[in-house]
Write a protein that holds these residues in place. Structure first.
Motif, PDB file in Angstrom:
ATOM      1  N   ALA A  67       0.814  -1.218   0.000  1.00 31.05           N
ATOM      2  CA  ALA A  67       0.000   0.000   0.000  1.00 31.05           C
ATOM      3  C   ALA A  67       0.846   1.266   0.000  1.00 31.05           C
ATOM      4  CB  ALA A  67      -0.931  -0.002   1.211  1.00 31.05           C
ATOM      5  N   GLY A  68       2.177   1.118   0.023  1.00 30.40           N
ATOM      6  CA  GLY A  68       3.046   2.277  -0.098  1.00 30.40           C
ATOM      7  C   GLY A  68       3.703   2.766   1.180  1.00 30.40           C
ATOM      8  N   PHE A  69       3.523   2.044   2.298  1.00 28.92           N
ATOM      9  CA  PHE A  69       4.146   2.449   3.551  1.00 28.92           C
ATOM     10  C   PHE A  69       5.583   1.915   3.623  1.00 28.92           C
ATOM     11  CE2 PHE A  69      -0.414   2.308   4.337  1.00 28.92           C
ATOM     12  CZ  PHE A  69      -0.638   3.536   4.938  1.00 28.92           C
ATOM     13  N   ASP A  70       6.461   2.663   4.292  1.00 24.50           N
ATOM     14  CA  ASP A  70       7.846   2.218   4.508  1.00 24.50           C
ATOM     15  C   ASP A  70       7.877   1.311   5.738  1.00 24.50           C
ATOM     16  OD1 ASP A  70       8.649   3.803   2.390  1.00 24.50           O
ATOM     17  OD2 ASP A  70       9.115   5.521   3.679  1.00 24.50           O
ATOM     18  N   ILE A  71       8.336   0.081   5.564  1.00 22.74           N
ATOM     19  CA  ILE A  71       8.232  -0.925   6.621  1.00 22.74           C
ATOM     20  C   ILE A  71       9.596  -1.304   7.175  1.00 22.74           C
ATOM     21  CG2 ILE A  71       7.423  -3.234   7.211  1.00 22.74           C
ATOM     22  CD1 ILE A  71       5.211  -1.238   6.427  1.00 22.74           C
ATOM     23  N   THR A  72       9.665  -1.352   8.508  1.00 20.61           N
ATOM     24  CA  THR A  72      10.818  -1.892   9.222  1.00 20.61           C
ATOM     25  C   THR A  72      10.307  -2.944  10.195  1.00 20.61           C
ATOM     26  OG1 THR A  72      12.039   0.201   9.092  1.00 20.61           O
ATOM     27  CG2 THR A  72      12.739  -1.380  10.776  1.00 20.61           C
ATOM     28  N   ILE A  73      10.955  -4.097  10.226  1.00 18.24           N
ATOM     29  CA  ILE A  73      10.569  -5.116  11.194  1.00 18.24           C
ATOM     30  C   ILE A  73      11.797  -5.564  11.981  1.00 18.24           C
ATOM     31  CG2 ILE A  73       8.626  -5.884   9.790  1.00 18.24           C
ATOM     32  CD1 ILE A  73      10.140  -8.290   8.972  1.00 18.24           C
ATOM     33  N   VAL A  74      11.558  -6.008  13.205  1.00 15.03           N
ATOM     34  CA  VAL A  74      12.639  -6.385  14.110  1.00 15.03           C
ATOM     35  C   VAL A  74      12.424  -7.815  14.589  1.00 15.03           C
ATOM     36  CG1 VAL A  74      13.839  -5.849  16.255  1.00 15.03           C
ATOM     37  CG2 VAL A  74      12.883  -3.994  14.880  1.00 15.03           C
ATOM     38  N   ASP A  75      13.499  -8.603  14.562  1.00 17.35           N
ATOM     39  CA  ASP A  75      13.444  -9.982  15.043  1.00 17.35           C
ATOM     40  C   ASP A  75      14.675 -10.258  15.891  1.00 17.35           C
ATOM     41  OD1 ASP A  75      13.584 -13.077  14.925  1.00 17.35           O
ATOM     42  OD2 ASP A  75      11.667 -12.628  13.972  1.00 17.35           O
ATOM     43  N   HIS A  76      14.558 -11.230  16.790  1.00 18.36           N
ATOM     44  CA  HIS A  76      15.664 -11.530  17.692  1.00 18.36           C
ATOM     45  C   HIS A  76      16.455 -12.770  17.289  1.00 18.36           C
ATOM     46  CE1 HIS A  76      12.066 -13.626  19.240  1.00 18.36           C
ATOM     47  NE2 HIS A  76      12.909 -14.597  19.550  1.00 18.36           N
ATOM     48  N   ASP A  77      16.113 -13.369  16.136  1.00 14.96           N
ATOM     49  CA  ASP A  77      16.798 -14.570  15.668  1.00 14.96           C
ATOM     50  C   ASP A  77      17.433 -14.261  14.312  1.00 14.96           C
ATOM     51  OD1 ASP A  77      16.863 -17.189  14.013  1.00 14.96           O
ATOM     52  OD2 ASP A  77      16.592 -17.923  16.056  1.00 14.96           O
ATOM     53  N   SER A  78      18.754 -14.354  14.212  1.00 14.75           N
ATOM     54  CA  SER A  78      19.452 -13.947  12.989  1.00 14.75           C
ATOM     55  C   SER A  78      19.091 -14.841  11.804  1.00 14.75           C
ATOM     56  CB  SER A  78      20.968 -13.952  13.215  1.00 14.75           C
ATOM     57  OG  SER A  78      21.419 -15.243  13.607  1.00 14.75           O
ATOM     58  N   GLU A  79      18.920 -16.134  12.034  1.00 16.56           N
ATOM     59  CA  GLU A  79      18.545 -17.026  10.945  1.00 16.56           C
ATOM     60  C   GLU A  79      17.160 -16.694  10.423  1.00 16.56           C
ATOM     61  OE1 GLU A  79      18.021 -21.808   9.912  1.00 16.56           O
ATOM     62  OE2 GLU A  79      18.412 -21.161  11.974  1.00 16.56           O
ATOM     63  N   ARG A  80      16.223 -16.444  11.327  1.00 19.62           N
ATOM     64  CA  ARG A  80      14.861 -16.106  10.913  1.00 19.62           C
ATOM     65  C   ARG A  80      14.851 -14.753  10.188  1.00 19.62           C
ATOM     66  NH1 ARG A  80      12.145 -17.384  15.410  1.00 19.62           N
ATOM     67  NH2 ARG A  80      12.368 -15.338  16.345  1.00 19.62           N
ATOM     68  N   ALA A  81      15.644 -13.815  10.664  1.00 20.84           N
ATOM     69  CA  ALA A  81      15.707 -12.500  10.020  1.00 20.84           C
ATOM     70  C   ALA A  81      16.164 -12.632   8.570  1.00 20.84           C
ATOM     71  CB  ALA A  81      16.649 -11.575  10.792  1.00 20.84           C
ATOM     72  N   GLU A  82      17.137 -13.483   8.314  1.00 17.07           N
ATOM     73  CA  GLU A  82      17.619 -13.678   6.958  1.00 17.07           C
ATOM     74  C   GLU A  82      16.565 -14.348   6.083  1.00 17.07           C
ATOM     75  OE1 GLU A  82      20.079 -12.980   3.919  1.00 17.07           O
ATOM     76  OE2 GLU A  82      20.344 -12.291   5.996  1.00 17.07           O
ATOM     77  N   LEU A  83      15.832 -15.302   6.640  1.00 18.25           N
ATOM     78  CA  LEU A  83      14.756 -15.954   5.897  1.00 18.25           C
ATOM     79  C   LEU A  83      13.634 -14.966   5.578  1.00 18.25           C
ATOM     80  CD1 LEU A  83      14.611 -19.336   7.835  1.00 18.25           C
ATOM     81  CD2 LEU A  83      15.336 -19.019   5.466  1.00 18.25           C
ATOM     82  N   ILE A  84      13.356 -14.069   6.505  1.00 17.49           N
ATOM     83  CA  ILE A  84      12.337 -13.041   6.278  1.00 17.49           C
ATOM     84  C   ILE A  84      12.756 -12.138   5.125  1.00 17.49           C
ATOM     85  CG2 ILE A  84      11.266 -10.973   7.268  1.00 17.49           C
ATOM     86  CD1 ILE A  84      11.378 -12.436  10.010  1.00 17.49           C
TER      87      ILE A  84
END
Length: 286
Positions: A67-84
């Protein structure tokens, strides 16, 4: 409370079939958070923590990105962050994925985001007061906290079945409004909307319906053939353009059910907080 997600979250990145319940949940949630972001005229949105109790991790904000919003997400697992990052890249959607070992210190400037939110994720935070103080610091307009409905019959049944995992991995007190509400008010946020959400015609069983019926000796009611996989990622990729329309066919119950029914049947509940009086009055008029 789909306890298995604690141990099986990786599988959804190779087999994203989330089933009907989580698919419906995604659509209803998307409509709610997008409405909030538009009403407060947001541009920058933070989802933290991003890991909750639903299928493929880190995709709750994809509809906002489209929809055009700038998105930032935070995760505490480095492997999951890379998969995301990989899932978003495959769909050609822009996102900033940040990693942190402790949610008590977020790597962002004051007021960096217009809206911050999370879904079924507060019980992964070690220090709820420190985390909410950080959310308050980095957010300029609105915060939405969405938590499991602890009064729901589905939640209670799953809590009993997964009580060992609950005690070991999660902090149940953190998802109680009576825990986070006073903290948010102390930080200068006004609760302007609180309600139940994700209230389809089926209970919050947290597992495939076939397995649920088998647990109660009713497996004979389930057809043998494997159902077609369901994932909102097919909607975002264009493979299933009617995905939202199909999920919203079940929204009649959510629209018509009275509050007292939702109290014991809805799968989740949310509280929306706004920071200043001008924003509050603007939202209430819309």
């Amino acid at each position: 409370m789909a306890i298995p997600i604690l141990h099986l979250w990786k599988k959804y990145f190779t087999d994203p079939d989330e089933g009907l319940g989580s698919s419906y949940e995604r659509v209803i949630l998307n409509h709610k958070i997008e409405s909030i972001c538009r009403n407060v005229r947001a541009k920058r949105v933070l989802e933290a923590p991003s890991f909750g109790f639903t299928g493929t991790s880190g995709i709750n904000s994809m509809a906002l990105a489209r929809a055009g919003f700038d998105i930032t997400i935070v995760d505490h697992d480095s492997e999951r962050a890379e998969l995301i990052r990989g899932v978003w890249k495959n769909l050609d959607l822009d996102v900033e994925v940040c990693e942190t070992m402790h949610y008590s210190k977020l790597p962002f400037e004051d007021g960096a985001f217009d809206v911050s939110w999370n879904f079924s994720a507060l019980w992964f935070v070690e220090d709820i007061e420190a985390f909410l103080a950080e959310i308050s610091r980095v957010t300029a307009k609105a915060v939405m906290l969405c938590v499991p409905n602890r009064w729901g019959v589905g939640y209670l049944s799953q809590k009993y079945g997964g009580k060992d995992d609950l005690k070991r991995y999660l902090k149940e007190d953190h998802i109680k409004p009576r825990t986070f509400d006073p903290i948010m008010k102390k930080l200068g946020w006004t609760p302007v909307d609180r309600n139940f959400i994700d209230c389809p015609p089926w209970p919050d069983i947290g597992m495939p319906k076939a397995k649920f019926l088998q647990k109660f000796g009713l497996g004979f009611l389930v057809k043998e053939e494997k159902p077609e996989p369901i994932t909102i990622l097919d909607f975002f990729s264009g493979k299933d353009p009617l995905f939202e329309e199909k999920m919203l066919r079940y929204a009649w119950f959510e629209r018509l059910a009275p509050w007292i029914v939702k109290r014991f049947w809805a799968h989740h509940r949310y509280v929306l907080y706004l920071k200043d009086n001008h924003t509050v009055s603007t939202l209430k008029r819309q």
